[in-house]
Scaffold this active site. Structure first.
Site, PDB file in Angstrom:
ATOM      1  N   ASN A  37       0.816  -1.221   0.000  1.00 11.27           N
ATOM      2  CA  ASN A  37       0.000   0.000   0.000  1.00 11.27           C
ATOM      3  C   ASN A  37       0.846   1.266   0.000  1.00 11.27           C
ATOM      4  O   ASN A  37       0.344   2.363   0.259  1.00 11.27           O
ATOM      5  CB  ASN A  37      -0.950   0.002   1.194  1.00 11.27           C
ATOM      6  CG  ASN A  37      -0.212   0.047   2.524  1.00 11.27           C
ATOM      7  OD1 ASN A  37       1.014  -0.016   2.561  1.00 11.27           O
ATOM      8  ND2 ASN A  37      -0.956   0.139   3.605  1.00 11.27           N
ATOM      9  N   ASP A  38       2.164   1.131  -0.258  1.00 15.03           N
ATOM     10  CA  ASP A  38       3.136   2.221  -0.369  1.00 15.03           C
ATOM     11  C   ASP A  38       3.552   2.796   0.974  1.00 15.03           C
ATOM     12  O   ASP A  38       4.277   3.793   1.020  1.00 15.03           O
ATOM     13  CB  ASP A  38       2.613   3.347  -1.277  1.00 15.03           C
ATOM     14  CG  ASP A  38       3.758   4.178  -1.862  1.00 15.03           C
ATOM     15  OD1 ASP A  38       4.794   3.596  -2.227  1.00 15.03           O
ATOM     16  OD2 ASP A  38       3.626   5.412  -1.920  1.00 15.03           O
ATOM     17  N   HIS A 130      17.676  28.829   6.377  1.00 11.42           N
ATOM     18  CA  HIS A 130      17.353  29.897   5.423  1.00 11.42           C
ATOM     19  C   HIS A 130      17.194  31.252   6.096  1.00 11.42           C
ATOM     20  O   HIS A 130      17.547  32.285   5.517  1.00 11.42           O
ATOM     21  CB  HIS A 130      16.081  29.530   4.660  1.00 11.42           C
ATOM     22  CG  HIS A 130      15.673  30.545   3.633  1.00 11.42           C
ATOM     23  ND1 HIS A 130      16.449  30.859   2.544  1.00 11.42           N
ATOM     24  CD2 HIS A 130      14.575  31.337   3.557  1.00 11.42           C
ATOM     25  CE1 HIS A 130      15.849  31.788   1.825  1.00 11.42           C
ATOM     26  NE2 HIS A 130      14.716  32.101   2.409  1.00 11.42           N
ATOM     27  N   ASP A 169      20.645  39.391  -1.470  1.00 12.44           N
ATOM     28  CA  ASP A 169      19.560  40.176  -0.881  1.00 12.44           C
ATOM     29  C   ASP A 169      19.922  40.526   0.557  1.00 12.44           C
ATOM     30  O   ASP A 169      20.923  40.053   1.104  1.00 12.44           O
ATOM     31  CB  ASP A 169      18.227  39.418  -0.935  1.00 12.44           C
ATOM     32  CG  ASP A 169      18.329  38.024  -0.351  1.00 12.44           C
ATOM     33  OD1 ASP A 169      18.971  37.859   0.712  1.00 12.44           O
ATOM     34  OD2 ASP A 169      17.787  37.080  -0.942  1.00 12.44           O
ATOM     35  N   LYS A 192      16.595  43.059  -3.801  1.00  8.83           N
ATOM     36  CA  LYS A 192      15.810  42.049  -4.517  1.00  8.83           C
ATOM     37  C   LYS A 192      14.329  42.184  -4.253  1.00  8.83           C
ATOM     38  O   LYS A 192      13.905  42.522  -3.142  1.00  8.83           O
ATOM     39  CB  LYS A 192      16.279  40.640  -4.104  1.00  8.83           C
ATOM     40  CG  LYS A 192      15.607  39.513  -4.897  1.00  8.83           C
ATOM     41  CD  LYS A 192      16.179  38.156  -4.553  1.00  8.83           C
ATOM     42  CE  LYS A 192      15.621  37.599  -3.272  1.00  8.83           C
ATOM     43  NZ  LYS A 192      16.027  36.201  -3.049  1.00  8.83           N
ATOM     44  N   ARG A 194      10.803  39.765  -5.086  1.00 12.38           N
ATOM     45  CA  ARG A 194      10.259  38.517  -5.631  1.00 12.38           C
ATOM     46  C   ARG A 194       8.778  38.714  -5.927  1.00 12.38           C
ATOM     47  O   ARG A 194       8.019  39.210  -5.091  1.00 12.38           O
ATOM     48  CB  ARG A 194      10.459  37.366  -4.636  1.00 12.38           C
ATOM     49  CG  ARG A 194      10.097  35.995  -5.214  1.00 12.38           C
ATOM     50  CD  ARG A 194      10.354  34.896  -4.196  1.00 12.38           C
ATOM     51  NE  ARG A 194      11.758  34.714  -3.913  1.00 12.38           N
ATOM     52  CZ  ARG A 194      12.583  33.977  -4.644  1.00 12.38           C
ATOM     53  NH1 ARG A 194      12.133  33.371  -5.730  1.00 12.38           N
ATOM     54  NH2 ARG A 194      13.846  33.854  -4.302  1.00 12.38           N
ATOM     55  N   ASP A 218      25.508  32.738  -1.176  1.00 18.32           N
ATOM     56  CA  ASP A 218      24.087  32.480  -0.929  1.00 18.32           C
ATOM     57  C   ASP A 218      23.959  31.213  -0.103  1.00 18.32           C
ATOM     58  O   ASP A 218      24.872  30.394  -0.060  1.00 18.32           O
ATOM     59  CB  ASP A 218      23.333  32.323  -2.253  1.00 18.32           C
ATOM     60  CG  ASP A 218      21.856  32.697  -2.139  1.00 18.32           C
ATOM     61  OD1 ASP A 218      21.399  32.981  -1.012  1.00 18.32           O
ATOM     62  OD2 ASP A 218      21.177  32.714  -3.178  1.00 18.32           O
TER      63      ASP A 218
END
Length: 304
Positions: A37-38, A130, A169, A192, A194, A218
């Site tokens: 069933n994955d 990030h 940025d 920058k 977006r 970056d």
């Protein structure tokens, strides 16, 4: 390392082996079963009782598959009475989902942090989140490493007397400034914007670039649209040379080849937090290992 076990998922087995070699350990084995069933089942093939357990798994494509695998490994270690479970996530990809910048938007960075806690993770070791506020999504200790020392060690083989570190940025400005101080270099920043359709625009670059050696820094390169836009703005200012450095080289949609084809880009430097995409490796690419950094951090966590 006594009473320490390191298990690696399928996301980046080469990095797990490198980390274990630095620690003088053999990687502990994991058996993964996929049912009809994955659904997935994970079995840790080494005793975890009262041991310090480390689970190495960057969240790379397929991200959701590797995330569930990490959650199941943690659940298995908790059920096996591990003394402490540390998730070693070199690339925490959901860190990009760190704010609600529109109506009815999910906050994936916090949700995945909650899932790790629910699965039994008590400590997270990662690299170059990030944004700094992602630390606040976790209700357990987080050690957020960076690769600036590795980048500096590589780049110091060149003449850095006329160097400017360029951030695409303002979001990456603090890291770029810290790196520039390490290299005793100048620093510059892109302005920058977006757009909703995924387009990126950099209107101009603030800082000394003309006639200097530019190092674009970056945290992550995926499609490469931001870096390519920044290169256009830098060319207008006339730098002497350009190098590109990023911690997480995802290089999706052929962006690595696109960057390598830029004649004025002398070198592309990344780390091995994620495996390279399949395909030929350009001569311009340099991959720096962060296994020693993670091994040092794991040893120090283990020793308290």
């Amino acid at each position: 390392m006594q009473d320490m076990a390191v298990f690696g998922g399928r996301a980046h087995p080469e990095l797990t082996k490198e980390i274990c070699a630095e620690l003088g350990l053999a990687p502990s084995q994991v058996t993964l079963t996929r049912f009809a069933n994955d659904c997935l089942q994970v079995q840790l093939d080494q005793d975890c009782r009262e041991r310090d357990v480390y689970l190495v798994q960057p969240l790379t494509a397929p991200v959701q598959e590797h995330l569930v695998e990490l959650l199941l490994m943690s659940d298995a270690a908790r059920a096996a009475s591990a003394a402490r479970i540390t998730a070693v996530v070199p690339h925490y990809s959901y860190a990009r989902s760190d704010k609600r910048d529109g109506p009815q938007i999910s906050l994936g960075g916090r949700l995945v942090a909650d899932l790790l806690k629910t699965a039994g993770v008590e400590h997270v070791l990662t690299m170059t989140l990030h944004s700094p506020q992602v630390n606040g999504f976790f209700s357990m200790p987080v050690d957020n490493l960076n690769a600036l020392r590795e980048f500096a060690g590589h780049l110091r083989r060149y003449d850095l007397s006329q160097t400017t570190v360029v951030s695409p940025d303002l979001g990456n400005a603090k890291e770029a400034d810290a790196f520039a101080r390490m290299l005793e270099a100048e620093v510059a920043f892109g302005v920058k914007q977006r757009f909703a359709d995924g387009r990126v625009s950099i209107s101009h670059v603030i800082g000394p670039v003309a006639g200097r050696d530019a190092i674009v820094l970056d945290d992550e390169i995926a499609k490469g649209s931001t870096v390519l836009e920044l290169l256009d703005r830098l060319r207008e200012l006339g730098p002497r040379s350009i190098r590109v450095a990023c911690t997480h080289g995802l290089f999706s949609n052929g962006s690595l080849q696109t960057l390598a084809e830029q004649e004025d880009v002398l070198e592309i430097v990344c780390t091995n937090t994620v495996p390279l995409p399949a395909g030929p490796v350009p001569d311009k690419l340099r991959v720096l290992s962060v296994a020693p950094a993670f091994a040092r951090a794991m040893a120090r966590i283990h020793r308290g």
